[in-house]
Design a protein around this motif. Structure first.
Motif, PDB file in Angstrom:
ATOM      1  N   LEU A  68      -0.378   3.012  -1.751  1.00  0.00           N
ATOM      2  CA  LEU A  68      -0.597   1.603  -1.824  1.00  0.00           C
ATOM      3  C   LEU A  68      -0.132   0.574  -1.452  1.00  0.00           C
ATOM      4  O   LEU A  68       1.258   0.804  -0.367  1.00  0.00           O
ATOM      5  CB  LEU A  68       0.072   1.595  -3.213  1.00  0.00           C
ATOM      6  CG  LEU A  68      -0.338   2.430  -4.322  1.00  0.00           C
ATOM      7  CD1 LEU A  68       0.342   3.096  -5.679  1.00  0.00           C
ATOM      8  CD2 LEU A  68      -1.834   2.308  -4.764  1.00  0.00           C
ATOM      9  N   ASP A  69      -0.538  -0.591  -0.937  1.00  0.00           N
ATOM     10  CA  ASP A  69       0.292  -1.811  -0.463  1.00  0.00           C
ATOM     11  C   ASP A  69       1.625  -1.759  -1.482  1.00  0.00           C
ATOM     12  O   ASP A  69       1.723  -2.776  -2.407  1.00  0.00           O
ATOM     13  CB  ASP A  69      -0.571  -3.063  -0.098  1.00  0.00           C
ATOM     14  CG  ASP A  69      -0.129  -4.397  -0.291  1.00  0.00           C
ATOM     15  OD1 ASP A  69       0.418  -3.871   1.105  1.00  0.00           O
ATOM     16  OD2 ASP A  69      -0.920  -4.743   0.475  1.00  0.00           O
ATOM     17  N   ARG A 101       3.887  -1.361   3.750  1.00  0.00           N
ATOM     18  CA  ARG A 101       2.990  -2.346   4.729  1.00  0.00           C
ATOM     19  C   ARG A 101       3.633  -2.612   6.391  1.00  0.00           C
ATOM     20  O   ARG A 101       3.345  -2.971   6.514  1.00  0.00           O
ATOM     21  CB  ARG A 101       3.863  -3.715   3.962  1.00  0.00           C
ATOM     22  CG  ARG A 101       2.554  -4.747   4.318  1.00  0.00           C
ATOM     23  CD  ARG A 101       2.885  -5.610   3.447  1.00  0.00           C
ATOM     24  NE  ARG A 101       3.150  -5.675   2.244  1.00  0.00           N
ATOM     25  CZ  ARG A 101       3.300  -5.779   0.853  1.00  0.00           C
ATOM     26  NH1 ARG A 101       4.594  -6.378   1.138  1.00  0.00           N
ATOM     27  NH2 ARG A 101       3.108  -5.772   0.152  1.00  0.00           N
ATOM     28  N   LYS A 154      -0.943   1.409   8.728  1.00  0.00           N
ATOM     29  CA  LYS A 154      -1.919   0.627   9.444  1.00  0.00           C
ATOM     30  C   LYS A 154      -3.053   0.366   8.938  1.00  0.00           C
ATOM     31  O   LYS A 154      -3.529   2.282   9.371  1.00  0.00           O
ATOM     32  CB  LYS A 154      -1.211   0.032  11.109  1.00  0.00           C
ATOM     33  CG  LYS A 154      -0.800  -0.448  11.337  1.00  0.00           C
ATOM     34  CD  LYS A 154      -0.187  -1.441  10.813  1.00  0.00           C
ATOM     35  CE  LYS A 154       0.988  -2.113  10.815  1.00  0.00           C
ATOM     36  NZ  LYS A 154       2.093  -2.561  10.013  1.00  0.00           N
ATOM     37  N   ASP A 155      -3.712  -0.076   7.696  1.00  0.00           N
ATOM     38  CA  ASP A 155      -5.101   0.647   7.079  1.00  0.00           C
ATOM     39  C   ASP A 155      -6.082   0.969   8.201  1.00  0.00           C
ATOM     40  O   ASP A 155      -6.511   0.167   9.343  1.00  0.00           O
ATOM     41  CB  ASP A 155      -5.656  -0.085   6.720  1.00  0.00           C
ATOM     42  CG  ASP A 155      -7.159   0.573   5.836  1.00  0.00           C
ATOM     43  OD1 ASP A 155      -6.607   1.508   5.278  1.00  0.00           O
ATOM     44  OD2 ASP A 155      -7.338  -0.274   5.728  1.00  0.00           O
ATOM     45  N   GLN A 157      -4.382   2.766   3.308  1.00  0.00           N
ATOM     46  CA  GLN A 157      -3.614   1.784   2.794  1.00  0.00           C
ATOM     47  C   GLN A 157      -4.355   1.163   1.505  1.00  0.00           C
ATOM     48  O   GLN A 157      -5.702   1.051   2.003  1.00  0.00           O
ATOM     49  CB  GLN A 157      -3.340   0.388   3.122  1.00  0.00           C
ATOM     50  CG  GLN A 157      -2.014  -0.180   2.387  1.00  0.00           C
ATOM     51  CD  GLN A 157      -1.004  -1.011   3.853  1.00  0.00           C
ATOM     52  OE1 GLN A 157      -1.383  -1.383   4.554  1.00  0.00           O
ATOM     53  NE2 GLN A 157      -0.087  -1.002   3.016  1.00  0.00           N
ATOM     54  N   PRO A 183      -4.846  -1.105  -2.430  1.00  0.00           N
ATOM     55  CA  PRO A 183      -4.280  -1.894  -3.075  1.00  0.00           C
ATOM     56  C   PRO A 183      -2.933  -1.891  -3.760  1.00  0.00           C
ATOM     57  O   PRO A 183      -3.576  -0.749  -4.750  1.00  0.00           O
ATOM     58  CB  PRO A 183      -5.211  -2.525  -3.776  1.00  0.00           C
ATOM     59  CG  PRO A 183      -6.972  -2.377  -2.966  1.00  0.00           C
ATOM     60  CD  PRO A 183      -6.277  -0.989  -2.396  1.00  0.00           C
ATOM     61  N   ALA A 184      -2.305  -2.376  -4.166  1.00  0.00           N
ATOM     62  CA  ALA A 184      -0.510  -1.988  -5.143  1.00  0.00           C
ATOM     63  C   ALA A 184      -0.777  -1.482  -6.990  1.00  0.00           C
ATOM     64  O   ALA A 184      -1.076  -0.571  -6.814  1.00  0.00           O
ATOM     65  CB  ALA A 184       0.051  -3.549  -4.575  1.00  0.00           C
TER      66      ALA A 184
END
Length: 129
Positions: A15-16, A21, A25-26, A32, A34-35
């Motif tokens: 999760l971000d 972060r 690196k997505d 990655q 979203p939170a």
């Protein structure tokens, strides 16, 4: 934990969030999300890595490279280099102050203070006899 997984050559899904972060690196060394991602979204990302061997291998290679950047040896060296730079800066600043008019004044005051305290000690010793 992310860097450890990457050191083992595993692309990660995370999760971000702070920490993740900076490491993840997505699409490069993992995925990655979203939170506030749902469990189903997380499962879908894991399935994507599982079902796409080319993506998994590309991310795994990048994950190993990322892990090297965050290795304890490299981080320790960076910390020691930082402390050495701070020390050099501090010594340089101290030298600049010592060589400035302010430094000269402080040194003279120190000498005067030592003379006064030595004389005061002598007077006290003489009076005590």
């Amino acid at each position: 934990m992310l860097a450890e997984a990457m050191a083992a050559g595993l692309p990660v899904v995370a999760l971000d969030a702070p920490g993740a972060r900076e490491v993840l690196k997505d699409g490069v060394n993992g995925i990655q999300l979203p939170a506030d991602a749902e469990v189903q979204t997380f499962a879908k990302a894991l399935t994507q890595l599982h079902d796409d061997p080319a993506m998994r291998e590309t991310c795994a290679m990048a994950a190993r490279e990322t892990a090297n950047v965050f290795s304890k040896e490299r981080c320790a060296k960076m910390a020691l280099d930082f402390y050495a730079e701070v020390r050099r800066g501090t010594l340089r600043q101290r030298k600049e102050i010592e060589q400035s008019p302010w430094g000269t004044l402080v040194e003279r005051l120190g000498v005067e203070w030592r003379l006064i305290t030595e004389r005061a000690d002598a007077v006290v010793s003489a009076l005590m006899v």
